[in-house]
Each structure stands twice: as C-alpha cells, then as structure tokens.
Design an enzyme around this catalytic site. Sequence first.
Site, PDB file in Angstrom:
ATOM      1  N   GLU A 105       0.252   6.026   2.635  1.00  0.00           N
ATOM      2  CA  GLU A 105       1.343   5.133   1.950  1.00  0.00           C
ATOM      3  C   GLU A 105       1.883   6.504   2.088  1.00  0.00           C
ATOM      4  O   GLU A 105       3.277   5.764   0.972  1.00  0.00           O
ATOM      5  CB  GLU A 105       0.814   3.784   1.435  1.00  0.00           C
TER       6      GLU A 105
ATOM      7  N   GLY B 196      -9.551  -0.266  -0.271  1.00  0.00           N
ATOM      8  CA  GLY B 196      -8.301  -0.378  -1.451  1.00  0.00           C
ATOM      9  C   GLY B 196      -8.416  -2.020  -1.698  1.00  0.00           C
ATOM     10  O   GLY B 196      -9.870  -2.374  -2.710  1.00  0.00           O
ATOM     11  N   GLY B 197      -8.111  -3.139  -0.822  1.00  0.00           N
ATOM     12  CA  GLY B 197      -8.534  -4.636  -1.234  1.00  0.00           C
ATOM     13  C   GLY B 197      -9.940  -5.087  -2.181  1.00  0.00           C
ATOM     14  O   GLY B 197      -9.590  -5.149  -2.679  1.00  0.00           O
TER      15      GLY B 197
ATOM     16  N   HIS C 282      -2.490  10.250   1.762  1.00  0.00           N
ATOM     17  CA  HIS C 282      -2.460   8.237   2.978  1.00  0.00           C
ATOM     18  C   HIS C 282      -1.373   7.951   3.177  1.00  0.00           C
ATOM     19  O   HIS C 282       0.039   7.863   3.057  1.00  0.00           O
ATOM     20  CB  HIS C 282      -2.506   7.512   1.410  1.00  0.00           C
TER      21      HIS C 282
ATOM     22  N   GLU D 266      -7.670   6.607   8.516  1.00  0.00           N
ATOM     23  CA  GLU D 266      -7.578   5.176   8.428  1.00  0.00           C
ATOM     24  C   GLU D 266      -6.467   4.783  10.275  1.00  0.00           C
ATOM     25  O   GLU D 266      -4.754   5.092   9.042  1.00  0.00           O
ATOM     26  CB  GLU D 266      -6.858   5.110   6.819  1.00  0.00           C
TER      27      GLU D 266
ATOM     28  N   ASN E  53      -9.976   2.958  -3.438  1.00  0.00           N
ATOM     29  CA  ASN E  53      -8.797   3.310  -3.799  1.00  0.00           C
ATOM     30  C   ASN E  53      -7.790   2.643  -4.579  1.00  0.00           C
ATOM     31  O   ASN E  53      -7.426   1.051  -4.083  1.00  0.00           O
ATOM     32  CB  ASN E  53      -7.754   3.480  -2.416  1.00  0.00           C
ATOM     33  N   TRP E  54      -7.041   2.606  -6.230  1.00  0.00           N
ATOM     34  CA  TRP E  54      -7.212   0.817  -6.227  1.00  0.00           C
ATOM     35  C   TRP E  54      -5.245   1.415  -6.280  1.00  0.00           C
ATOM     36  O   TRP E  54      -5.090  -0.111  -5.836  1.00  0.00           O
ATOM     37  CB  TRP E  54      -6.912   1.352  -8.038  1.00  0.00           C
ATOM     38  N   LYS E  55      -4.808   1.777  -5.751  1.00  0.00           N
ATOM     39  CA  LYS E  55      -3.514   1.727  -5.538  1.00  0.00           C
ATOM     40  C   LYS E  55      -2.902   1.810  -6.718  1.00  0.00           C
ATOM     41  O   LYS E  55      -2.859   1.680  -7.848  1.00  0.00           O
ATOM     42  CB  LYS E  55      -2.878   0.867  -4.517  1.00  0.00           C
TER      43      LYS E  55
HETATM   44  P1  PGA Z   1      -7.412  -1.701   2.407  1.00  0.00           P
HETATM   45  O1  PGA Z   1      -6.937  -0.471   2.390  1.00  0.00           O
HETATM   46  O2  PGA Z   1      -8.586  -1.329   2.271  1.00  0.00           O
HETATM   47  O3  PGA Z   1      -6.940  -2.789   1.361  1.00  0.00           O
HETATM   48  O4  PGA Z   1      -6.991  -2.053   3.819  1.00  0.00           O
HETATM   49  C1  PGA Z   1      -7.248   1.192   2.589  1.00  0.00           C
HETATM   50  C2  PGA Z   1      -6.569   1.683   2.294  1.00  0.00           C
HETATM   51  O5  PGA Z   1      -5.513   1.911   2.073  1.00  0.00           O
HETATM   52  O6  PGA Z   1      -7.195   3.103   1.413  1.00  0.00           O
END
Ligand code: PGA
Length: 253
Positions: free
Chosen positions: A99, A236-237, A97, A169, A9-11
């Site tokens: 967010e 993500g990260g 998600h 998550e 997930n590049w966000k």
């Molecule tokens: P993270 O994010 O690996 O940076 O904790 C995961 C996500 O939000 O899908």
Amino acid sequence: MRKQIAAANWKMNLTLQQGEQLLTHILAAAKPSKQNHQVVFAVPFPYLAMAQERISGMAGTFIAAQNCSDKKSGAYTGEVSVEMLQSLGIRFVVLGHSERREYFNESNRLLAEKLNICLENKMQPIFCCGEALQIREAGTQNEFVAQQLKESLYHLSGEQLQQVVIAYEPIWAIGTGKTASSAQAQEMHAFIRQQLAAQYGATVADSISILYGGSVKAANAVELFSQPDVDGGLVGGASLIAEEFVAIISALK
Ligand code: PGA
C-alpha cells in the site's frame, strides 16, 4: 532456530479506545509460548506510546511502526523519524508495504534508504515484497520479487541482513480473501531463501524469518505456517478481531 512471528498490521483502522480494547483482549488470551516465538503489533503512529506501555515487561511481544522517514530529522512536516520511534522504545518498523509502494510511490531505492537508517539505529525492519496479479498471471513473480530484494537489500552486509524480517505479500491476496495456497507460499518463500543464500550464504539465509501475508486468518494459519519456509505471518484484517489473531498466534510452529 529462526524466529516464528505473528505480526498484526492494523493499517489505518480503529480509534485509540478500540485499539486499547483489542490489545487488552489479545494480550490476556495469548502469549508467545516458545522461546523463538514473537508477537508484533504494527499500530498507527498515534497509538504507539499506548501500545508500547501495554506490552511493557512481556517477553516476546513487540510494537512496530507501519512506516518511518528515510531522513534523520529536520524540516519534513508530517514525517516520523527512527529516532522518535526509538525514544518510545519501539523495536520494529514495517517497510515497503504494497500500500505504501502503490499509494505513496515508495520505490525499491527509497526503501533501501529507509532500511539503512533503521539498521544504523538498531531498528528491525519488516521488509515487504510481493507481486501484483498481472505479474503472477504472466508467471514472472520470481523475477519480480528477486528484483525487489536486489534493489532494496543487497547493499547490506550479511550481519545487517540478519536484522531484517522479510514479509512476502502477494498483492492479489491482500484484503481480497484470496489466500495464496500453502504450496504457492512455500514455493516463493523457498525461492526467496535460495536467492538470499546465493548472495549471503546458507547460514545467513537460514536465519532470516520470512513471513507470509495476504488474507491470513485462523482457518488457514496452521496450514500456511506449517510450511518449512513460512515463519509466521503479517496479518491485516484478521488481526483486528481478537479471537482470530489469538488463534493465529497459536498457529506458529
Ligand atoms: P490482509 O492484509 O491480511 O488483510 O490481507 C495483509 C497485509 O496487508 O499486511
């Protein structure tokens, strides 16, 4: 055998050029090694066409959008429809998600609508659920997640549900470096599967991939993914660093 999935997930990160470079590095180094392995890259909308072209012809590798509209088409400035995604060859979309729930007020009800439009159009949703820290501290995470599943998923038929990938998550673990322990992840994943089994029967529940998300990295992926009900991760990260994500792909069981 259910699918084991490493999803990036590049966000809202990377320029087009950086994204292209990252994909090139990862695709050169890692390929899904088993029949039931899938690698998915959820990239920002403007990069979907580039990414889709990069993976063309690669078995087990897919591009996902990070969101889609609940509307079919029309006067919704700034929105992106499922049909548009489909016309690019996109097969997956991340929905709900935390967010999006937090900053864009996406409710369980709205997500039910988004799930419908995806499934009507053969788009596979990666449906995210998970509790905030205060809920975990109060010990009511099971009830909270059960409610998310109920309000967004349980109107679906068993056949439709089998198209859905679930990502658990815990919000307190996202981007915080604080991963759920493998025991905590397994406990919740088993609970989710048990809830699905109660609603749809064991055969359907056993076929659903449940990914863990929240500070997954190369150093903890093997341990997390080795849990019987953890079918890979939404990352993500660590998905922004080629070596990290390549190692995460190879941690799939
Ligand atoms: P993270 O994010 O690996 O940076 O904790 C995961 C996500 O939000 O899908």
